[in-house]
Design an enzyme around this catalytic site. Structure first.
Site, PDB file in Angstrom:
ATOM      1  N   THR A  14       6.339  -2.722  -0.369  1.00  0.00           N
ATOM      2  CA  THR A  14       6.876  -1.852  -1.415  1.00  0.00           C
ATOM      3  C   THR A  14       5.773  -1.658  -2.450  1.00  0.00           C
ATOM      4  O   THR A  14       5.392  -2.603  -3.142  1.00  0.00           O
ATOM      5  CB  THR A  14       8.119  -2.473  -2.077  1.00  0.00           C
ATOM      6  OG1 THR A  14       9.150  -2.535  -1.108  1.00  0.00           O
ATOM      7  CG2 THR A  14       8.588  -1.626  -3.256  1.00  0.00           C
ATOM      8  N   ASN A  36      -3.210  -5.367  -2.720  1.00  0.00           N
ATOM      9  CA  ASN A  36      -3.366  -5.977  -1.398  1.00  0.00           C
ATOM     10  C   ASN A  36      -3.432  -4.916  -0.315  1.00  0.00           C
ATOM     11  O   ASN A  36      -4.207  -5.024   0.635  1.00  0.00           O
ATOM     12  CB  ASN A  36      -2.190  -6.917  -1.089  1.00  0.00           C
ATOM     13  CG  ASN A  36      -2.016  -8.001  -2.139  1.00  0.00           C
ATOM     14  OD1 ASN A  36      -1.043  -7.992  -2.889  1.00  0.00           O
ATOM     15  ND2 ASN A  36      -2.972  -8.903  -2.233  1.00  0.00           N
ATOM     16  N   LYS A  72      13.081   3.994  -1.510  1.00  0.00           N
ATOM     17  CA  LYS A  72      13.291   2.584  -1.856  1.00  0.00           C
ATOM     18  C   LYS A  72      13.339   2.396  -3.368  1.00  0.00           C
ATOM     19  O   LYS A  72      14.176   1.654  -3.894  1.00  0.00           O
ATOM     20  CB  LYS A  72      12.171   1.730  -1.261  1.00  0.00           C
ATOM     21  CG  LYS A  72      12.119   0.336  -1.853  1.00  0.00           C
ATOM     22  CD  LYS A  72      12.138  -0.784  -0.862  1.00  0.00           C
ATOM     23  CE  LYS A  72      12.457  -2.101  -1.545  1.00  0.00           C
ATOM     24  NZ  LYS A  72      11.813  -3.241  -0.938  1.00  0.00           N
ATOM     25  N   LEU A 114       2.812  -6.461   2.791  1.00  0.00           N
ATOM     26  CA  LEU A 114       1.989  -7.117   1.766  1.00  0.00           C
ATOM     27  C   LEU A 114       2.658  -7.073   0.404  1.00  0.00           C
ATOM     28  O   LEU A 114       3.527  -6.235   0.156  1.00  0.00           O
ATOM     29  CB  LEU A 114       0.628  -6.419   1.727  1.00  0.00           C
ATOM     30  CG  LEU A 114      -0.111  -6.479   3.087  1.00  0.00           C
ATOM     31  CD1 LEU A 114      -1.120  -5.356   3.209  1.00  0.00           C
ATOM     32  CD2 LEU A 114      -0.774  -7.837   3.274  1.00  0.00           C
ATOM     33  N   PRO A 115       2.238  -7.985  -0.507  1.00  0.00           N
ATOM     34  CA  PRO A 115       3.001  -8.097  -1.764  1.00  0.00           C
ATOM     35  C   PRO A 115       2.827  -6.959  -2.765  1.00  0.00           C
ATOM     36  O   PRO A 115       3.750  -6.688  -3.517  1.00  0.00           O
ATOM     37  CB  PRO A 115       2.519  -9.423  -2.365  1.00  0.00           C
ATOM     38  CG  PRO A 115       1.414  -9.914  -1.518  1.00  0.00           C
ATOM     39  CD  PRO A 115       1.301  -9.071  -0.298  1.00  0.00           C
ATOM     40  N   LYS A 123       9.205  -5.668 -10.837  1.00  0.00           N
ATOM     41  CA  LYS A 123       8.084  -4.936 -10.230  1.00  0.00           C
ATOM     42  C   LYS A 123       8.551  -3.577  -9.676  1.00  0.00           C
ATOM     43  O   LYS A 123       7.945  -2.533  -9.958  1.00  0.00           O
ATOM     44  CB  LYS A 123       7.476  -5.771  -9.100  1.00  0.00           C
ATOM     45  CG  LYS A 123       6.379  -5.099  -8.303  1.00  0.00           C
ATOM     46  CD  LYS A 123       6.134  -5.823  -6.949  1.00  0.00           C
ATOM     47  CE  LYS A 123       5.787  -4.809  -5.867  1.00  0.00           C
ATOM     48  NZ  LYS A 123       5.898  -5.336  -4.498  1.00  0.00           N
TER      49      LYS A 123
END
Lengths: 330, 330, 330, 330
Positions: free
Chosen positions: A129, A103, A204, A98-99, A279
């Site tokens: 992420t 979400n 990450k 998911l973005p 982001k």
């Protein structure tokens, strides 16, 4: 409750106390592996990932908030349901892609969310992420329902997703890593166990922060060298055989004409958008602030990608920082 | 005037007009290659470089302002003279390896400098890391005396100098590169032609700027990851298989315990000093300012190494930025 | 040699040894003050400055490389000559106001430069903003000819030049400050003695560096406050009564609608161009590098103004950094 | 329910519909103003603030987690209770002054927190500097209980708290501002209404970010000027009459010897600690990240104060950045 979930329950019960039972459960899981897999989030990344599960023989039960996004996958043989709760009712292994954090919160804990109908022992793998704190919250909420949550964000973009060459950085209970790895390696080349829940996100974030620093640094350096009269291809060659070498200089050079098959060769189309990098750097900034860690270059890299968004670069590949720094004024 | 110098004179005369003569002169030079080589500047780098010339059979005629620095080389068979002018009187190929721009200016144009007695056709190779503008000035001054000046700064430290594994980045007239390369490859693994005079310095400045950015970025990233609970060795492994990879993460990791044989494994002793990195970044800053090139991260890297010097890190390896950022407060 | 120059010669001879003679020479100079003043550099700043000298009754002998730039001043009564050397032949007090270091070098030491015909004892005042090292070189060159050079860069723009409200920051021999002050206060409100030659430039560089930092800081802060829902006028009021107050927040606010009569109220037209600020920050960067002084924010401010030039803001007022940081992306 | 709270309830009921009633309620509150005021958090700031309430004739009912911190106030006549809930049971106006967000959450919503026993209509004023998002959460929680929450962080330190010279930046429902102002002006010189709940925090964050930028900028500039040979007092004077002027240069100069009565005159003891500034900049960073606002200098200022904490400056005044940047290396 499905057989797999039942066994998962036993397995959790026995873990640590009985190595022998553990092993036999693992072999059970392996045998059971072609039971349906849930997939939630069918965007640019999710769709090819789900398709790779199908290719490996897993029945896929999927959903997405946008009906237009699941047409393709439906044609490939996936079953489409109405909401995450329904997927959770049918599958005991679910992957989410998911973005953003809100979400994820909605898909897991919302009124039609996974946790409304999740079965005991279900394995939940989130490849989004997001903020590692949200991963930890989801893990706690899942644990209350008897399910297991792991974070498994990816390195690699749409291309790697299509070719099943993603790298997954996985956080969560170590005993579940094998189970997760089985699914993840159908969608990627590597799955690396990073530690407790949230560690995948942490790894990450760290990687992308260093990536951003290396990319901006490469763009500045190439630009400076060109202004000093050096040939860009020659400069790239020198850097790549010396201590200036980094992934952005030798695999993804931001200067048009130095490499083929990278976004800089294609007017910075495709690749990994500046907005997405901004982001991810926001997560780095947030976690650094909350852990009181100084990240001077990471923080400036964040500010530069944020300023680029303000100047119209949001949807260009993040290597377009070369263009941003170079563009001639009026 | 020696034969070699005589031929160099002819060669310069003929170059551009007569390709055939050019080739035969090059083969002459090759034949003549064991004539004496001058070496000026016998510090930590210069001494092993000169010793490698001796090992390759070149007679070496050397000098240095500090008598104590040439004892070793004298024992190895080098002839020591009083000043650069005297070296220039005896050798038609001279290498200089000096700490900073003012030293280079003095050694070339001072009252006892090379150019006072340089012979026509002499090849002058400066391996110091200095302001590229000074390299260009020296080239002009040398040309007035009929000599040829090339800049050839090195990548690699004292260890690489001892093992003849340096990389030379060479700027100057392209026709002279072969002649320079012959000597340089006795002292290093590579010699890369970068373009007109000053290009060697430009390439080195660019490389070291990107190196500094990569090092600080790696230090920040490793520190952040550790604070987020990741194991440093694991994090380094993940970065090195992903897009965060750079020379500082995979060859020279700044976190104690991650690698052996690097300064971080030895309390940041040896290696490349913070003060020297700050100096090189000063050149990057100066050339960026004069060419109006934005280098946001390079500039911040410079400021960080400068602040480290203010805080007592001058003589520690530049990877000690990890310690600087991490050190616990009162 | 004019009388004034003659007396200047004596004065220099006697200075330090004879306080009494000194005083009587000062009163002589005061008496002689309406002898002609030379003025070189009739741009946007120079023309109104020279006109203010005329208003105060000084005959002005001027020149400029662009004939079109001296029409106006000629109509106001100034005598125009062909080159700096000719001005130096006629005037024993000369003011220069030029765009950059190379122009200053040319006007003083070029083939038709001031120093070709300068008279002993002439007072040379350079109001250009240039590299302090160039000021020192000019002072040495002038001293060789028996003339006195002072640097006197200005604070305040075209408006302040017209209204004779400039502030001059003056470097040079202290004994000459009174003589300089007499002329400077015809063109400005203040003349501050800063120390030896180059100190005026140093003070100006310092001021402009802090100005740039304050301006970008104000722009960031106002933008952040607006995004957090604060009214910009209210926020400016709060900052200005608190410890966030600075010249950029209370006299030159960069947010359109907060103040009248400033560039932000006029689409960032007029004022002090981004390009000029980038130039001044380049001096700050250069002097900081050469004195090994860490200036992290000053250096980043430089990079931001340099990046703005790359993005088309060169000719907008430097307060347009608010727009640069705020502009909405695609 | 006390009379004041009862009237507050009416007042909220009538507000917007009946301007006349509103006014008469305000005059009621004014009349009732010497009813007891609750005060929670008796640290270095809270104690003098509460004492100023006593001086103005307000009975004070207070509590703190550390018994040793309320001795002084008890001697001055305040009543001490066991926990926030008990204070809420006795007072219908309560002020909180706490070190950080988690303390505020605990004091309001914890098991013995204010909201356990808060009376309808109670006015809750939080003067802590915390995350604006937490302020908004507290406001919502308070509203559910029929109480009104306002955020009112202060500008000014321990000295200003003792002398009742604080400035309060107030966020919350505008109709309650008068009631808040009455109390706040007993403890400070100004109370500024900033907008909805959280706006006080937003204004404070903005001010402190610009303050930090101005301070570091002043420190860099003074240091550079000194290295260029300028006298620090003279440089401060020039900046303060020019466009470089800011609060840190003219009221709180960081260079020892330039001003008296500031921390730089006292080895950076007292004042506003580096650690606290780093904390406030963390809020700026967080809110900027979440609103996608670029703050390049603010962000670097945060990193510098964070690095200073790592180097042992945590408890020194934030003007010690001058020392940090200047300190001589080994």
């Amino acid at each position: 409750m499905s057989m797999a979930a039942l066994f998962r329950g036993y397995r959790n019960f026995y873990k640590r106390s009985n190595k022998h039972v553990e092993l036999s459960l693992v072999s059970y899981r392996s045998m059971a592996s072609k039971t349906p897999v849930g997939f939630i989030g069918l965007g640019n990344m999710g769709t090819p990932m789900a398709r790779n599960l199908l290719k490996h023989g897993y029945p896929v039960i999927a959903t997405d908030v946008f009906p237009e996004s699941f047409k393709d996958l439906q044609d490939s043989g996936a079953q489409i349901l109405d909401c995450p709760a329904e997927v959770a009712d049918k599958a005991d292994r679910i992957i989410t892609m998911l973005p953003s954090s809100p979400n994820v919160i909605e898909v897991y804990t919302g009124p039609n969310g996974i946790l409304k109908k999740v079965k005991k022992g279900t394995l939940l793998i989130d490849s989004s992420t997001i903020d590692p704190a949200v991963s930890r919250e989801m893990a706690i909420a899942a644990e209350k329902m008897g399910a297991v949550f792991m974070d498994a964000p990816v390195s690699g973009g749409v291309g790697a997703a299509s070719l099943a060459k993603l790298t997954f950085m996985v956080g969560g209970v170590e005993e579940e890593f094998n189970a997760a790895q089985e699914l993840l390696t159908s969608m990627g080349a590597n799955a690396v166990y990073c530690g407790q829940v949230g560690s995948g996100q942490a790894a990450k974030i760290c990687n992308n922060m260093l990536l951003a620093i290396g990319m901006i640094g490469t763009a500045e350096t190439m630009n400076l060298g060109i202004r000093l009269g050096l040939d860009p291809k020659l400069l790239a060659k020198i850097l790549n055989m010396s201590s200036g070498r980094c992934w952005s200089s030798d695999k993804y050079n931001p200067v048009p004409g130095v490499m083929e098959g990278v976004p800089s060769a294609n007017n910075y189309q495709g690749g990994f958008g500046t907005k997405l990098m901004a982001k991810d750097l926001g997560f780095a900034q947030d976690t650094a602030t909350s852990t009181q860690t100084p990240i001077p270059l990471g923080s400036l890299a964040h500010q530069i990608y944020r300023a680029m968004c303000a100047c119209g670069y949001s949807n260009k590949d993040f290597s377009s920082v070369f263009q941003f720094l170079r563009e001639e004024g009026v």
